[in-house]
Design an enzyme around this catalytic site. Structure first.
Site, PDB file in Angstrom:
ATOM      1  N   HIS A 199     -11.502   7.041   4.680  1.00 38.48           N
ATOM      2  CA  HIS A 199     -10.617   8.201   4.767  1.00 38.48           C
ATOM      3  C   HIS A 199     -11.377   9.429   4.274  1.00 38.48           C
ATOM      4  CE1 HIS A 199      -6.510   5.922   4.609  1.00 38.48           C
ATOM      5  NE2 HIS A 199      -6.740   6.346   5.823  1.00 38.48           N
ATOM      6  N   ARG A 254       0.445  -1.595   7.614  1.00 33.96           N
ATOM      7  CA  ARG A 254       0.985  -0.413   6.958  1.00 33.96           C
ATOM      8  C   ARG A 254       1.985   0.352   7.828  1.00 33.96           C
ATOM      9  NH1 ARG A 254      -3.018   3.190   3.475  1.00 33.96           N
ATOM     10  NH2 ARG A 254      -0.947   3.681   2.641  1.00 33.96           N
ATOM     11  N   ASP A 286       0.802  -1.221   0.000  1.00 35.13           N
ATOM     12  CA  ASP A 286       0.000   0.000   0.000  1.00 35.13           C
ATOM     13  C   ASP A 286       0.837   1.274   0.000  1.00 35.13           C
ATOM     14  OD1 ASP A 286      -2.436  -1.247  -0.147  1.00 35.13           O
ATOM     15  OD2 ASP A 286      -2.845  -1.155   2.000  1.00 35.13           O
ATOM     16  N   CYS A 299      -5.287   9.309  -3.516  1.00 38.96           N
ATOM     17  CA  CYS A 299      -4.526   8.402  -2.650  1.00 38.96           C
ATOM     18  C   CYS A 299      -3.084   8.255  -3.123  1.00 38.96           C
ATOM     19  CB  CYS A 299      -5.178   7.029  -2.616  1.00 38.96           C
ATOM     20  SG  CYS A 299      -6.684   6.937  -1.631  1.00 38.96           S
ATOM     21  N   ARG A 353     -10.001   5.564  10.742  1.00 33.06           N
ATOM     22  CA  ARG A 353      -8.544   5.418  10.728  1.00 33.06           C
ATOM     23  C   ARG A 353      -7.888   6.389  11.709  1.00 33.06           C
ATOM     24  NH1 ARG A 353      -6.236   2.767   6.401  1.00 33.06           N
ATOM     25  NH2 ARG A 353      -7.594   1.136   5.653  1.00 33.06           N
TER      26      ARG A 353
END
Length: 278
Positions: free
Chosen positions: A173, A98, A73, A267, A144
């Site tokens: 997000h 992550r 990611d 992103c 998140r």
């Protein structure tokens, strides 16, 4: 564009991107990810390369960070940091899958001469949940990032921070549900926010363009604006029409392979906002 639409001015930007050399969907940490669904790595690289070329064709500068094996990611550079006035606030990820990305991005900024690079104390996932609107920072939380990250943002950047609670797990997000087009204009998906969040956005922006379900569901709001050009998912045709009618120039890109991990144009794009001299 309608004849009475306002003129929109583009401003050259600087971006950081990460090639999807190790991109795959090997775990599921958001509703879009399906580890049992195959990913075409070559197609993902072609789509990413086309996005980079699009940014550059619009007059923007693109730097790249070297991807790290085992961090699929890391291509989603927007989650790597928040950069305002040349100050860098690093990230702290919610999920361990992550976590190592945080150090990789901090190392890049330190090695590239950024004088103020701060490690995050609270969970914040960078520009995934932190958007800049003029002198205001918008901080998403709920899935998140922690709500406590707002105080850290205000401390690091010395700007007003408005917290926005996200209400729909598909839009995990902030940058999947809201795109700042310029200091006074944004597009958003109202059901992704609670009543307080919708009211806060109405107080920040003079104009809010509402995304319909079909455009939000292809992450059409995960877009990049330079004040005039708006790089967005080519499948978000309704949003493109709405933007054109308001004086913006939609620039469609196909990010369908990255969408399998819940990502889009924004992103993959971290804005490097340098300090401006008065």
């Amino acid at each position: 564009m309608s004849s009475d639409a306002p003129y929109r001015a583009a401003t050259p930007r600087s971006y950081l991107m990460c090639p999807p050399e190790y991109f795959e969907v090997s775990y599921a940490i958001n509703p879009w990810m399906r580890p049992d669904s195959p990913v075409d790595a070559d197609l993902a690289m072609r789509q990413w390369s086309a996005l980079r070329a699009t940014h550059e064709s619009l007059g923007h500068t693109v730097a790249t960070i070297k991807p790290v094996p085992g961090l699929p990611d890391m291509v989603f550079a927007a989650n790597g940091a928040t950069v305002v006035d040349g100050i860098v606030l690093g990230v702290r990820f919610r999920y361990p899958e992550r976590a190592a990305e945080a150090a990789a991005y901090l190392s890049w900024f330190r090695s590239h001469g950024y004088p103020a690079v701060h490690e995050a104390r609270h969970v914040n996932e960078g520009e995934g949940d932190i958007l800049v609107a003029g002198d205001t920072l918008l901080a998403g939380y709920g899935f998140r990032s922690d709500v406590e990250a707002a105080d850290e943002l205000a401390e690091a950047f010395g700007r007003r921070v408005i917290s926005l609670r996200l209400a729909d797990p598909r839009f995990y997000h902030l940058d999947t549900a809201l795109c700042v087009l310029d200091a006074t204009t944004a597009m958003y998906y109202p059901p992704a926010f609670d009543d307080a969040g919708r009211a806060a956005l109405a107080s920040v922006f003079d104009e809010l363009i509402e995304a319909k379900d079909e455009d939000a569901e292809v992450l059409g709001l995960n877009a990049v604006s330079d004040g005039r050009h708006v790089v967005l998912a080519r499948q978000a045709t309704g949003l493109a029409r709405a933007l054109a009618g308001r004086g913006f120039e939609p620039v469609p890109v196909d990010m369908s392979e990255l969408l399998k991990a819940g990502g889009g144009a924004k992103c993959c794009t971290l804005e490097l906002r340098e300090k401006t001299t008065p």
